[in-house]
Design an enzyme around this catalytic site. Structure first.
Site, PDB file in Angstrom:
ATOM      1  N   LYS A 191       0.846  -1.198   0.000  1.00  0.00           N
ATOM      2  CA  LYS A 191       0.000   0.000   0.000  1.00  0.00           C
ATOM      3  C   LYS A 191       0.876   1.241   0.000  1.00  0.00           C
ATOM      4  CE  LYS A 191      -3.927   1.317  -0.827  1.00  0.00           C
ATOM      5  NZ  LYS A 191      -4.593   0.859  -2.035  1.00  0.00           N
ATOM      6  N   SER A 387      -7.921  -0.033  -6.524  1.00  0.00           N
ATOM      7  CA  SER A 387      -8.349   0.122  -5.148  1.00  0.00           C
ATOM      8  C   SER A 387      -9.871   0.326  -5.094  1.00  0.00           C
ATOM      9  CB  SER A 387      -7.585   1.263  -4.475  1.00  0.00           C
ATOM     10  OG  SER A 387      -7.465   0.999  -3.096  1.00  0.00           O
TER      11      SER A 387
END
Length: 588
Positions: A191, A387
């Site tokens: 991330k 995402s």
């Protein structure tokens, strides 16, 4: 007192005059716009001028103002797919002989460029020509222009062909020097959206995924250029590695261009192709005007069946949304309308988003889930569906991506700005009084309490688990399989196909055909969504002040410093847990 009264009356009078003038201008503009019904005329033996400088989005959008309906947009036809539809129509239009791409500077992303390039490639099959000329070809624009039959370059021009790169900024040292720290709570070793606040260099995991992503995207680009220019991929990689096409002469020697000439020669060659005398001008029409003509004359409204195309473009946030922001208001309303319309046989969700709010993503996911129970939903991915963008895609009946789409990034994070050190530096002291242990919540002026961090981490883990479960159910993978390819890692469309995140490589056209098949219809027309609902307050917010302030700041601190400032501002303004990508990969 009389003097003060006169001053006050003057100020009030000036204010009323300004308001009347302001509304008068709006009214005159609305009346003038509503009376503009002139039909675009295309002369025979014409060339389409493919200027993409004003084409920014897949969908141009339509906005309705409930309290001021005279300001409502007429249908706009300057989106990417308006352009693609116009090129498709031009194949069989007897008035159109070819397309000219002249000094084109495109703002489109790489997957959008691929979609347009495919349309141009198909146009050439009609036997009509595509000519291209530039003083300078950027790499992305060359990728598009390489589809042309003949490519011209100015004798003192340049051609950029050097491979891809990505540049990331890191703010760890800046935080230490300024005293402003970003407290990060995340799930996902890849991330990298929050990595700039934790490190001062790229992690091995982030470098791994970025390298693989760039390599995959480059391979898809160079393969198509090789096919169009009849140059091997191996040779093109050598050209890129050594910058062997940097001058017009070198570019021609490597067969990347055909003719080195000035622009007047280019226009004379078009005249020859059209059989127009050298002392006469040839007929041309801009792609925007031609798209307007096609949109207003080619639709068959007698066709009953429809396929709804719902455009989700931009970051995912709260509220109504607009042409470059995906809000739950417009998205949920669009899905509900398409679901309720019996003539809509299926839905195509076109996604071009790096993600954003996890909550909004979940709300849109739910609306898609309800829609799927009534009619098929097919996803078409653009530049990004990453995402939160993948969150809203994962449970569609079928998912199409371009080979160079950026997708995946299944991971979430939260950022809490903390000013404790900065406050201490300037002598600012903070005290708290509370009735219960956790009553104060989070304060940006106090060190992050480990108890609060635990609760925040728990929230992030819950949303990540929900995200993975959504993907698991939608893609028919186990939780462990999704978690293994998740962790916030981004993938190209080509790699996403291999690991099961998408079903097929293809563009919007393929997605629409699949939607028609699933909806059991062979004759249909397209209905575009969303229509955005705005108010008078939204109009006032657009008038100048924010834009002027941004322009002043940019001028004072410089373009590069302004970009740094905008990145920091973007991260600090994010509310709640985020499901979004680290950065936008801009390919030039």
């Amino acid at each position: 007192m009389r003097f003060l009264g006169n001053v006050l009356a003057t100020i009030v009078g000036l204010f009323i005059f300004c308001m009347i003038f302001f509304f008068g201008i709006i009214l005159i503009g609305a009346i003038a716009g509503s009376g503009d019904s002139e039909t675009v005329t295309v002369q025979s033996n014409s060339v389409i001028e493919l200027d993409l400088s004003k084409i920014n989005y897949d969908y141009a959008g339509k906005t309705n103002y409930d309290d001021m309906p005279f300001l409502n947009d007429k249908d706009k036809h300057d989106g990417l797919f308006d352009v693609i539809n116009a090129i498709e129509y031009a194949k069989t239009d007897s008035d159109i002989e070819g397309i000219s791409i002249l000094n084109n500077f495109s703002n489109l992303g790489i997957a959008q460029t691929k979609a347009l390039r495919d349309a141009l490639e198909d146009f050439k099959k009609s036997g009509k020509f595509i000519y291209s000329y530039a003083d300078v070809y950027s790499q992305k624009d060359y990728y598009l222009n390489s589809v042309a039959n003949t490519i011209y370059l100015n004798p003192i021009g340049e051609l950029e062909f050097k491979g891809l790169s990505a540049e990331l900024m890191f703010f760890k040292d800046l935080q230490e020097k300024s005293g402003v720290k970003m407290e990060v709570i995340r799930h996902g070793k890849y991330k990298s959206a929050v990595e700039p606040f934790l490190e001062n260099k790229m992690s091995d995991a982030n470098r791994e995924q970025t390298t693989q992503l760039l390599t995959s995207v480059w391979n898809s680009v160079v393969t198509e250029v090789a096919k169009s220019r009849k140059v091997s991929v191996a040779r093109l990689n050598q050209v890129a590695d050594g910058l062997l096409a940097r001058t017009p002469q070198m570019a021609k020697a490597e067969k990347l261009i055909d003719i080195i000439a000035y622009e007047d020669v280019y226009h004379n060659d078009i005249k020859k192709a059209l059989k127009v005398a050298s002392d006469e001008d040839y007929e041309s029409v801009s792609i925007e005007d031609y798209a307007e003509k096609v949109a207003s004359t080619s639709k068959d409204y007698s066709t009953k069946d429809k396929i709804a195309i719902i455009y989700a473009q931009g970051e995912i946030g709260s509220g109504e949304g607009d042409v470059n922001l995906i809000g739950e208001g417009a998205m949920r309303r669009s899905l509900q309308e398409a679901r309720a319309d019996k003539n809509v046989k299926s839905v195509v969700l076109r996604i071009d988003s790096p993600g954003g709010s996890a909550l909004t993503s979940e709300l849109i996911w739910r609306e898609i889930e309800l829609t799927k129970k009534v009619k098929p939903v097919v996803v078409s991915m653009g530049n990004y569906a990453a995402s939160g963008g993948y969150y809203i895609a994962c449970n569609a009946n079928k998912i199409f991506a371009e080979a160079n789409t950026i997708t995946g990034s299944i991971g979430v994070f939260g950022i809490l700005p903390n000013f404790t050190v900065a406050a201490d530096k300037i002598g600012l002291d903070i005290e708290q009084v509370k009735t219960h242990t956790n009553a104060a919540g989070y304060s940006p002026f106090m060190p992050l309490d480990e108890n609060y961090r635990g609760f925040a981490q728990e929230g992030v883990e819950h949303i990540y688990s929900t995200f993975v479960n959504r993907v698991s159910a939608g893609r028919k993978l186990t939780f462990e399989q999704v978690d293994a390819i998740g962790q916030g890692r981004v993938w190209s469309g080509q790699d996403a196909l291999k690991i099961g995140l998408v079903d097929k490589i293809g563009g919007m056209d393929e997605a629409i055909k699949e939607a028609a098949k699933l909806g059991k219809t062979t004759k249909y027309r397209i209905q575009n969504f969303p229509e955005y609902e705005k108010s008078f307050e939204d109009i006032l917010a657009q008038f100048g002040f924010a834009q002027s302030r941004q322009a002043i700041i940019k001028e004072e601190i410089g373009e590069q410093n302004y970009k740094v400032l905008q990145q920091i501002k973007q991260m600090t303004n994010q509310k709640g847990v985020q499901a979004r990508m680290a950065y936008e990969l801009k390919i030039n």
